[in-house]
Enzyme design. Structure first.
Site, mmCIF file in Angstrom:
data_model
loop_
_atom_site.group_PDB
_atom_site.id
_atom_site.type_symbol
_atom_site.label_atom_id
_atom_site.label_comp_id
_atom_site.label_asym_id
_atom_site.label_seq_id
_atom_site.Cartn_x
_atom_site.Cartn_y
_atom_site.Cartn_z
ATOM 1 N N SER A 83 8.040 -6.001 -6.158
ATOM 2 C CA SER A 83 7.653 -4.885 -5.293
ATOM 3 C C SER A 83 6.264 -4.359 -5.622
ATOM 4 O O SER A 83 5.602 -3.779 -4.758
ATOM 5 C CB SER A 83 8.673 -3.755 -5.408
ATOM 6 O OG SER A 83 9.909 -4.196 -4.908
ATOM 7 N N THR A 136 6.709 0.692 -5.628
ATOM 8 C CA THR A 136 6.229 0.772 -4.237
ATOM 9 C C THR A 136 5.366 2.016 -3.999
ATOM 10 O O THR A 136 4.200 1.883 -3.602
ATOM 11 C CB THR A 136 7.398 0.700 -3.241
ATOM 12 O OG1 THR A 136 8.243 -0.394 -3.603
ATOM 13 C CG2 THR A 136 6.912 0.518 -1.824
ATOM 14 N N GLU A 254 9.204 5.093 1.981
ATOM 15 C CA GLU A 254 9.934 3.922 1.506
ATOM 16 C C GLU A 254 11.445 4.110 1.490
ATOM 17 O O GLU A 254 11.960 5.062 0.901
ATOM 18 C CB GLU A 254 9.498 3.544 0.077
ATOM 19 C CG GLU A 254 10.135 2.217 -0.360
ATOM 20 C CD GLU A 254 10.132 1.986 -1.861
ATOM 21 O OE1 GLU A 254 9.974 2.948 -2.624
ATOM 22 O OE2 GLU A 254 10.311 0.819 -2.263
ATOM 23 N N HIS A 263 20.119 -6.301 -5.012
ATOM 24 C CA HIS A 263 20.232 -6.713 -6.420
ATOM 25 C C HIS A 263 21.676 -6.611 -6.900
ATOM 26 O O HIS A 263 22.134 -7.435 -7.691
ATOM 27 C CB HIS A 263 19.348 -5.840 -7.311
ATOM 28 C CG HIS A 263 17.884 -6.182 -7.264
ATOM 29 N ND1 HIS A 263 17.389 -7.378 -7.730
ATOM 30 C CD2 HIS A 263 16.816 -5.490 -6.800
ATOM 31 C CE1 HIS A 263 16.062 -7.392 -7.559
ATOM 32 N NE2 HIS A 263 15.697 -6.264 -6.987
ATOM 33 N N ASP A 301 8.487 -5.466 1.591
ATOM 34 C CA ASP A 301 7.674 -6.181 0.593
ATOM 35 C C ASP A 301 8.202 -7.601 0.386
ATOM 36 O O ASP A 301 7.464 -8.528 0.097
ATOM 37 C CB ASP A 301 7.626 -5.401 -0.725
ATOM 38 C CG ASP A 301 8.983 -4.844 -1.140
ATOM 39 O OD1 ASP A 301 10.012 -5.111 -0.471
ATOM 40 O OD2 ASP A 301 9.026 -4.141 -2.171
#
Ligand code: MG
Ligand code: ZN
Length: 374
Positions: A83, A136, A254, A263, A301
């Site tokens: 990221s 980010t 974001e 994840h 991203d």
């Protein structure tokens, strides 16, 4: 054409016997540069985006975008980006190594679009559902060789040109591991800090504002986060409009935790974050449609989790396990990022430039070109 040129051209056109060489360009009212709202869904690949079609209430906001492109996400060091390099591509216009925050491959600091615009009387904002010091958001205001330097990034946020910040990450500012509290630094920098709640202030144009509402990342939606992201987006827009309506603004918003659901290979986590991010997209689009001079870009991203919406396997009598194409299940092929291209959606002045297939750092160049042309 300015006023004195206008006088001159009128004068020239009235002069007898003189060829009329006055410029014929129509007189245009000076237009301010467009506002830019860049919304980044961290880890938002095509299946993450698509999940909002099936798990939300009604149509997602993002279907309103007229322009669609694809972004190639590799970093300078790896086929699969992280990221930090991913966001630095957007903020600085460069491909750099995984882990870099606002730095080139040789670890020299590169001016970000936020810094560039802040120096040109733009208001600026950064909002995330992670720590505000996470890779980010940090890539828009900080410059460090490694993303994990979050204590340093916190100090750089205070010294930065970010007018409105909202997210988590209190522990990088207060009761820190080095036992420092950065309250005096906030005060010295003219930043009003709120560590309790997203409550609007009597906005002052020479004040900056920071909402730090969690120790680390904000609570995930599936564990009860409220509408922080869309509300913070709306609040920043209110701050920009009320303090300096003539100044253009640049804001990065974001949806940080779409990535974390990936994840964790947790579909419910991922989808709830995606739907929340889509609400923030709706706030940005509503504003841009009413304003007429705001460019809204939604992108990611990188993809995360090799996530897919697949058919559910069901036991059919006498036929064994069969795929039910009318029932969706979450599938994950990885606990990390993947190399897939990611979507880019655009609306507003200059949006057409975002159609096509291009490198992630071209998004920076396209935003800059839009500022120059409009
Ligand atoms: Mg992120
Ligand atoms: Zn990630």
């Amino acid at each position: 054409m300015n006023f004195s040129v206008l006088i001159l051209s009128v004068f020239l056109s009235l002069m007898p016997g003189q060829a009329d060489e006055s410029p014929k360009a129509p007189i245009k009212a000076p237009k301010k540069a467009p506002n830019i709202i860049l919304l980044i869904g961290d880890g938002m690949g095509h299946s993450q985006l698509s999940s909002a079609l099936f798990y939300g209430e009604g149509e997602p906001n993002y279907v309103r975008f007229p322009i669609v492109g694809l972004s190639r996400t590799s970093s300078s060091s790896h086929k699969i980006t992280d990221s930090a390099a991913g966001a630095t591509a957007f903020s600085c216009g460069i491909k750099t190594y995984n882990g870099s925050i606002g730095m080139a491959a040789d670890t020299s600091a590169v001016e970000t679009i936020l810094e560039y615009l802040a120096d040109r009387e733009c208001k600026t904002g950064v909002i995330s559902t992670s720590s505000i010091t996470h890779a980010t958001p940090a890539s828009f205001y900080a410059h460090v060789p490694l993303r994990k330097q979050e204590f340093e990034i916190a100090e750089q946020l205070i010294a930065s040109k970010v007018d409105f910040a909202a997210g988590g990450g209190k522990r990088f500012f207060f009761n820190r591991l080095d036992e420092r509290n950065l309250f005096p630094e906030f005060a010295k920098a003219g930043i009003v800090v709120d560590t309790n709640a997203l409550i609007a202030k009597e906005w002052e144009s020479d004040q900056r504002y920071a909402y730090l509402l969690a120790d680390g990342g904000m609570t995930p939606v599936y564990k009860g986060r409220d509408e922080f992201l869309p509300n913070a987006t709306a609040m920043a827009l209110d701050y920009f409009d009320k303090t300096d309506p003539e100044a253009p603004f640049f804001m990065m918003v974001e949806g940080s935790q779409i990535d974390w659901g990936g994840h964790a290979n947790n579909g419910e986590y991922l989808v709830e974050e995606m739907l929340d991010f889509d609400k923030a997209i709706g706030v940005a689009l509503d504003y841009a449609e009413a304003d007429g001079n705001t460019l809204v870009i939604v992108t990611a991203d990188h993809e995360c989790g090799a996530f897919a919406l697949v058919s559910t396997k069901v036991q059919v009598p006498f036929q064994g396990m069969q795929s039910d194409y009318d029932s969706l299940s979450f599938s994950f092929g990885s606990g990390g990022h993947s190399a897939a291209m990611v979507p880019v959606l655009a609306f507003g002045p200059g949006a057409e430039a975002f159609s096509g297939i291009y490198q992630n750092n071209s998004i920076y160049a396209k935003m800059m070109a839009c500022l120059e042309e409009n």
